[in-house]
Scaffold this active site. Structure first.
Site, PDB file in Angstrom:
ATOM      1  CD  GLU A 186       3.970  25.890 -23.650  1.00 25.35           C
ATOM      2  OE1 GLU A 186       2.567  26.062 -23.546  1.00 25.35           O
ATOM      3  OE2 GLU A 186       4.416  27.142 -24.173  1.00 25.35           O
ATOM      4  CG  HIS A 218      -0.749  28.817 -17.422  1.00 17.37           C
ATOM      5  ND1 HIS A 218       0.311  28.037 -17.353  1.00 17.37           N
ATOM      6  CD2 HIS A 218      -0.548  29.686 -18.285  1.00 17.37           C
ATOM      7  CE1 HIS A 218       0.974  28.238 -18.716  1.00 17.37           C
ATOM      8  NE2 HIS A 218       0.510  29.378 -18.912  1.00 17.37           N
ATOM      9  CG  ASP A 219      -1.651  27.771 -21.452  1.00 19.18           C
ATOM     10  OD1 ASP A 219      -1.838  28.952 -21.101  1.00 19.18           O
ATOM     11  OD2 ASP A 219      -0.656  27.515 -21.618  1.00 19.18           O
ATOM     12  CG  ASP A 240       5.603  30.629 -23.144  1.00 17.98           C
ATOM     13  OD1 ASP A 240       4.744  30.193 -22.558  1.00 17.98           O
ATOM     14  OD2 ASP A 240       5.501  31.267 -24.251  1.00 17.98           O
ATOM     15  CG  ASP A 250       6.848  30.386 -17.552  1.00 19.75           C
ATOM     16  OD1 ASP A 250       7.051  30.385 -18.698  1.00 19.75           O
ATOM     17  OD2 ASP A 250       5.658  29.827 -17.089  1.00 19.75           O
TER      18      ASP A 250
HETATM   19  C1  NOJ Z   1       2.120  29.347 -23.685  1.00 22.30           C
HETATM   20  C2  NOJ Z   1       1.710  29.672 -22.529  1.00 22.30           C
HETATM   21  O1  NOJ Z   1       1.493  28.689 -21.454  1.00 22.30           O
HETATM   22  C3  NOJ Z   1       0.709  30.508 -22.635  1.00 22.30           C
HETATM   23  O2  NOJ Z   1      -0.040  30.877 -21.354  1.00 22.30           O
HETATM   24  C4  NOJ Z   1       0.775  31.714 -23.517  1.00 22.30           C
HETATM   25  O3  NOJ Z   1      -0.441  32.556 -23.754  1.00 22.30           O
HETATM   26  C5  NOJ Z   1       1.649  31.225 -24.584  1.00 22.30           C
HETATM   27  N1  NOJ Z   1       2.545  30.578 -24.610  1.00 22.30           N
HETATM   28  C6  NOJ Z   1       2.541  32.655 -25.157  1.00 22.30           C
HETATM   29  O4  NOJ Z   1       3.328  33.075 -24.275  1.00 22.30           O
END
Ligand code: NOJ
Length: 551
Positions: free
Chosen positions: A264, A336-337, A211, A103
Site C-alpha cells: 500500500e 476498508h478505507d 500497510d 496484513d
Molecule cells: C492504512 C490502512 O489501510 C488504514 O486503515 C490505517 O489506518 C493506516 N494505514 C495506518 O495503519
C-alpha cells in the site's frame, strides 16, 4: 518463445477478496466478527470463485485504529479468536484451493507493543533507537506549542509528535499517538520484522499486503514541510528500494513463486511503481496506488467534488500504459478505507444493481489483479449516517472533533465507517452478521441488499461478479491482453479493448442514467457478446449498461 500464460506468476490470474474481520461474520454473539465466523463463510467465498483472501489485521491490538495498531506480531487478538482458530481457517482456505494473505503493519506498532514499552522506558534502553525519538525543538520548552521536532500534521489530525513526559522527548507517529513509527534505519528493527514475516510464511500464509510500506524510509534530517505537510520527507524515502530489496532477499527469495505481495503506497507515482514492481529488481509484486480514489477530493478528502469520468479514464489509462511492459497493476475500487463505490462513482438509488455491475465490469477487465472488498459483490452502499455520534473510526471522530457538525456531509460521504458496517448476509434484524449487538450499525437496506437474496437471484450483482471472475480464469486475454483506452474524451462512456494473440475483447460501460450511443467508428454491436449486464440492446447502451464483446 513461451507464451506469457505459461510462465506468469499465479497471482496475475488471481482475484483477491479482502475480509475486514471485525465486520464480516460473528460466531460468538459479541457483536464483533471473528475467525470462526470467517471460517463459516469459506464456502460462500469459494462459490464466488475468488483465489486469495486478504485478512485485515487480526493480531493482538488495543484497537485504537481497528487493529492497524499491533501490540503482538505473533498472536491473534482474543476478540477474533486464537492461533488454533487461525490455523483452522488457513487449512480451510487451502482445502478449497484458495490462498491467504496477511496484513503486514510494520511502519508502526502499537504504543502497547513490548518494543515500544521498552523503548520509552529510558533514553539508554537498548530499544530506544527502534523508534523515532527527538528532543523538543531548540529553545522551546517541552510541551509548549511549537516544541514538536517538526511541524508535520498526522493523518488523523494534530501533530505527528507526542511528548513522553518521563524522558522529556517526543516520539514520531504519522498516524495516531498510539501508533509510534518504527525506525527502519536500525538494522535490528528490520531483522526483527523479517523474522516475524518468515514465522507467518512458515505457518503457511501465502503473502502479505503491506500497510503504508512506502513510509518506512524517512529523511533522517526530519525537515519541516510546507504548511505542516511532511510527506516529501516520509513518502518514498531515500532507502525505500533498499529496504524492500533486503526484505525480499531475507524473506521471499527462497520461496520463489509461492508468495504474493502488494504494497500500500499513498502518493506513489507510475514512475516509482515501475521500479517497485519490476520483477528483476525483486521488491514487491504490486502496489496499491491512490490516484483514482483521490479524483473526487477537494483540498482534503472531506471536501466533496464530483467525479469527471474523463479524469478516471485518464488516470487508470495512464497506470495501464505505464505498467504495460514492466511491473503489474493492482485494481480496486473499495477497501476498508474507502466509501462504497456504488455510492461514490455509481448510483446507489434507482440504478444500484446496474451501476455496481458496470463498475465491476470495467475494473475486472483492466489488466492487473482485481481486489474485491467484502460486500462489494453485493453492491453494498454507504450507510445513511445521521449524526456524529454514530461514527466509530478514529479518523472520522478526530475530524469531527476539529471541524464540528459542518463536517457531517463530508463524513457521510467519505467516512471509512461506510466500508466497515457489517456484512449483509440476509434480511434478518442484524443481517445475519451477529446474534448480539453489532459494533457498528447494520445498513437498513440489508432487507433488500444481502447475500442470501443475491445468491438466489440469477441476475444479481453477486452472479455478475462470479461471471467476471470465471472469465478471468478462462480467458487469457483478460489476464495478459494489451490494453487500449477508447473514447478518452467521452464524459459518459468507459470504453477500452484488450488484445492477445488473435482475440480482441471490447468493453463498454455507460456511466450515466441516460441512454448512450457511443460512436467507435464501426458497428461494435455486431460482435459476439460474451458478457453483459442487460439483455442485448444493439447500438444503444441503457443506463449503466456494461458489455464485453469478443472479436
Ligand atoms: C492504512 C490502512 O489501510 C488504514 O486503515 C490505517 O489506518 C493506516 N494505514 C495506518 O495503519
Amino acid at each position: 518463445m513461451s507464451l506469457p500464460e505459461s510462465t506468469a506468476p499465479w497471482w496475475k490470474s488471481a482475484v483477491v477478496y479482502q475480509v475486514y474481520p471485525r465486520s464480516f461474520a460473528d460466531s460468538d454473539g459479541d457483536g464483533i466478527g471473528d475467525l470462526r465466523g470467517i471460517e463459516s463463510k469459506l464456502d460462500y467465498l469459494a462459490e464466488l470463485g475468488v483465489d486469495v483472501l486478504w485478512l485485515s489485521p487480526v493480531y493482538p491490538s488495543p484497537q485504537d485504529d481497528n487493529g492497524y495498531d499491533i501490540s503482538d506480531y505473533r498472536g491473534i487478538e482474543p476478540v477474533f479468536g486464537t492461533l488454533d482458530d487461525f490455523d483452522r481457517l488457513l487449512a480451510g482456505v487451502h482445502e478449497r484451493g484458495m490462498k491467504l494473505v496477511m496484513d503486514l503493519v510494520v511502519n508502526h506498532t502499537s504504543d502497547e507493543h513490548p518494543w515500544f514499552v521498552e523503548s520509552r522506558s529510558s533514553k539508554d534502553n537498548p530499544k530506544r533507537d527502534w523508534y523515532w525519538w527527538r528532543p523538543p525543538r531548540g529553545g522551546v520548552p517541552a510541551g509548549a506549542p511549537g516544541a514538536e521536532p517538526t511541524n508535520w500534521t498526522s493523518f488523523f489530525t494534530g501533530p505527528t509528535w507526542e511528548l513522553d513526559e518521563a524522558t522529556g522527548e517526543y516520539y514520531l507517529h504519522l498516524f495516531s499517538r498510539k501508533q509510534p513509527d518504527l525506525n527502519w534505519e536500525n538494522p535490528e528493527v528490520r531483522a526483527a520484522v523479517h523474522e516475524m514475516m518468515r514465522w507467518w510464511l512458515d505457518r503457511g500464509v501465502d503473502g502479505f499486503r503491506m500497510d503504508v510500506i512506502n513510509m518506512i524510509s524517512k529523511d533522517t534530517a526530519l525537515p519541516d514541510g510546507p504548511g505542516g505537510d511532511g510527506s516529501a520527507h516520509y513518502l518514498h524515502g531515500p532507502r525505500l528500494h533498499e529496504f524492500l530489496q533486503e526484505m525480499h532477499r531475507e524473506v521471499f527469495a527462497d520461496r520463489a513463486g509461492a508468495t504474493m505481495t502488494v504494497g500500500e503506497m499513498p502518493g506513489v507515482t507510475v514512475e516509482e511503481a515501475r521500479l517497485l514492481t519490476d520483477p528483476a529488481r525483486a521488491e514487491v509484486d504490486m502496489v496499491f496506488q491512490f490516484e483514482h480514489v483521490q479524483l473526487d477530493h477537494g483540498p482534503s478528502k472531506w471536501d466533496l467534488t464530483g467525479l469527471d469520468l474523463r479524469d478516471l479514464k485518464a488516470t487508470l489509462g495512464r497506470w495501464q500504459a505505464g505498467l504495460a511492459d514492466v511491473g503489474w497493476n493492482s485494481l480496486y475500487w473499495n477497501n476498508h478505507d474507502q466509501p462504497r463505490v456504488v455510492s461514490r462513482f455509481g448510483d446507489d438509488g434507482r440504478y444500484r444493481v446496474e451501476s455496481a455491475k458496470a463498475l465491476a465490469t470495467v475494473l475486472h477487465l483492466h489488466r492487473g489483479t482485481p481486489f474485491i472488498y467484502q460486500g462489494e459483490e453485493l453492491g453494498m452502499t454507504n450507510h445513511p449516517f445521521t449524526s456524529a455520534a454514530q461514527f466509530r473510526d478514529i479518523e472520522s471522530v478526530n475530524h469531527h472533533a476539529l471541524a464540528g457538525d459542518a463536517a457531517l456531509p463530508g463524513l457521510r460521504a467519505m467516512s471509512r465507517d461506510n466500508a466497515r458496517t457489517p456484512m449483509q448476509w440476509d434480511a434478518s434484524p442484524n443481517a445475519g452478521f451477529t446474534t448480539g449487538t453489532p459494533w457498528l450499525p447494520v445498513n437498513p437496506n440489508h432487507t433488500e441488499v444481502n447475500a442470501a437474496a443475491a445468491r438466489a437471484e440469477t441476475d444479481s450483482v453477486f452472479h455478475h461478479y462470479r461471471a467476471l471472475i470465471a472469465l478471468r480464469h478462462s480467458e487469457p486475454t483478460v489476464v495478459h491482453g494489451n490494453f487500449t483506452m477508447l473514447l478518452p474524451d467521452d464524459p459518459n462512456v468507459y470504453a477500452f479493448s484488450r488484445s492477445y494473440r488473435d482475440t480482441e475483447l471490447l468493453v463498454l460501460a455507460n456511466f450515466t442514467s441516460e441512454e448512450q450511443r457511443p460512436d467507435l467508428g464501426f458497428p461494435w454491436w455486431d460482435a459476439h457478446l460474451m458478457l453483459g449486464s442487460h439483455s442485448n440492446g444493439a447500438s444503444v447502451l441503457r443506463p449503466w449498461e456494461a458489455r464485453v464483446y469478443r472479436r
